[in-house]
Design a protein around this motif. Sequence first.
Motif, PDB file in Angstrom:
ATOM      1  N   SER A 131       5.469   5.794 -11.740  1.00 18.86           N
ATOM      2  CA  SER A 131       5.969   7.100 -11.306  1.00 18.86           C
ATOM      3  C   SER A 131       6.745   7.754 -12.442  1.00 18.86           C
ATOM      4  CB  SER A 131       6.888   6.940 -10.090  1.00 18.86           C
ATOM      5  OG  SER A 131       6.176   6.375  -8.998  1.00 18.86           O
TER       6      SER A 131
ATOM      7  N   GLN B 157       7.986   0.434  -5.304  1.00 22.72           N
ATOM      8  CA  GLN B 157       6.870   0.086  -4.424  1.00 22.72           C
ATOM      9  C   GLN B 157       6.814  -1.426  -4.219  1.00 22.72           C
ATOM     10  OE1 GLN B 157       2.694   2.037  -4.401  1.00 22.72           O
ATOM     11  NE2 GLN B 157       2.506   0.289  -5.775  1.00 22.72           N
TER      12      GLN B 157
ATOM     13  N   LYS C 174       5.385   1.695   0.172  1.00 21.93           N
ATOM     14  CA  LYS C 174       4.265   2.325  -0.516  1.00 21.93           C
ATOM     15  C   LYS C 174       4.700   3.703  -1.010  1.00 21.93           C
ATOM     16  CE  LYS C 174       0.782   0.042   2.360  1.00 21.93           C
ATOM     17  NZ  LYS C 174      -0.395   0.244   3.257  1.00 21.93           N
ATOM     18  N   SER C 175       3.957   4.188  -1.989  1.00 23.09           N
ATOM     19  CA  SER C 175       4.300   5.503  -2.537  1.00 23.09           C
ATOM     20  C   SER C 175       4.161   6.591  -1.482  1.00 23.09           C
ATOM     21  CB  SER C 175       3.412   5.822  -3.740  1.00 23.09           C
ATOM     22  OG  SER C 175       2.035   5.786  -3.366  1.00 23.09           O
TER      23      SER C 175
ATOM     24  N   VAL D 138       9.941   6.598  -3.071  1.00 20.37           N
ATOM     25  CA  VAL D 138       9.344   5.317  -3.440  1.00 20.37           C
ATOM     26  C   VAL D 138       8.698   5.478  -4.816  1.00 20.37           C
ATOM     27  CG1 VAL D 138       7.698   3.521  -2.814  1.00 20.37           C
ATOM     28  CG2 VAL D 138       8.940   4.759  -1.020  1.00 20.37           C
TER      29      VAL D 138
ATOM     30  N   ASP E 261       5.200   6.436   1.426  1.00 19.38           N
ATOM     31  CA  ASP E 261       6.368   6.415   2.320  1.00 19.38           C
ATOM     32  C   ASP E 261       7.446   7.394   1.861  1.00 19.38           C
ATOM     33  OD1 ASP E 261       5.095   4.436   3.756  1.00 19.38           O
ATOM     34  OD2 ASP E 261       6.138   2.793   2.729  1.00 19.38           O
ATOM     35  N   THR E 262       7.224   8.001   0.707  1.00 19.93           N
ATOM     36  CA  THR E 262       8.206   8.965   0.202  1.00 19.93           C
ATOM     37  C   THR E 262       8.327  10.145   1.174  1.00 19.93           C
ATOM     38  OG1 THR E 262       7.767   8.392  -2.100  1.00 19.93           O
ATOM     39  CG2 THR E 262       8.747  10.551  -1.685  1.00 19.93           C
TER      40      THR E 262
ATOM     41  N   VAL F 174       6.850   3.895  -8.336  1.00 18.27           N
ATOM     42  CA  VAL F 174       5.913   2.853  -8.757  1.00 18.27           C
ATOM     43  C   VAL F 174       6.317   2.362 -10.133  1.00 18.27           C
ATOM     44  CG1 VAL F 174       3.500   2.296  -9.237  1.00 18.27           C
ATOM     45  CG2 VAL F 174       4.078   3.910  -7.408  1.00 18.27           C
TER      46      VAL F 174
END
Length: 363
Positions: free
Chosen positions: A176, A41, A119-120, A145, A122-123, A147
Amino acid sequence: MGRARSGASLLLVLVLLLGRAGVTDGLKITPTDQPMIEKAQGEKVTLPCMFTLSQEDEGPLDIEWVLIPIDNQKNEQTIIMYTVDRVYSNYYEGMHGRMQFSNPDPKSGDASLDILNLKSTDTGTYQCKVKKAPGVQSQKIQLTVLVKPARTKCYVEGSQEIGNDLTLKCAAQEGSPLLSYSWRKLVGTGTEQLPATSLLNKNTGELSVKNASQDNSGTYSCIVSNRVGTDECFLVLNVTPPVNVGGIIAGAIIGTLLGLCLLAFFISYACKKHKEKKYEKEVHHDIREDVPPPKSRTSTARSYVGSNRSSLGSMSPSNMDGYTKTPYSQVPSEDFERTPEQNSNFASPKHTIAYKIRDITVV
């Protein structure tokens, strides 16, 4: 005749094969060697999409990137498009201002996409579509993405006393999965092995210490990590002898009793002072309201003259010899310590009896 026909057929097949060999396959997208990409991220990622055109592709060139949602119930979302020599990037609000074509001129054969400040959210799966009639090609890339671990906290669960079982815990507030934990004991600028009685759970970050001793005291470090980063926290363990519970209880009881005694003393003192003030007020009130003023000397003199007069009236002339020798000057004077107000009252007819006694003639 038969041989001539078979020879002509073979020639025709050869001509067709040679003709097909000289024909190109049209539009092609170069396969990527990164069908799955993992990034942290906040970082930047480039999703590759390289293509080549052929002479047969004569239609207008259209390039489109779409986001395929994880939920199959949702539709694909166009995020950026190139058509008629223009770029359109206002389709997807979630990435507005964070994406662009890597090459300002995508028609050159490079339709790769840059995504900034990941950003998360965007996964997902991204698909590059290239169209130039009659050719149509596409390619998918899976972006994940992750973290980095962050805001990691260390703490001890259990009493830090000799002989007790302790648990050193470590937890990252952000990060993550999958997260991996490791502990180490710091000594000066280096490290040393963990206690032999300890047991580490790498998945939960718990370090269990059985039958703790003072040798276990010291500074410990917990490191949490995943595929894109690490984070660390520190903990100071101080194993001490057991606390004298009996002494603490006795001290608490003694302290409580002393406190109660002091409280009782202050209450008694306050009540005593209150009663003294109340008594002073009552005595002061009695003097002002109930006690009559002292008798004046005028009334004393008046009673003395009256008593002598009555005595003179009851005595015979033979008994007057003793009294005639008594000077009237011994009668208490009304002017002694008399106030002006009493002097004015003394001149009233009520007081003339004292002067008339002097005119009495003894026969």
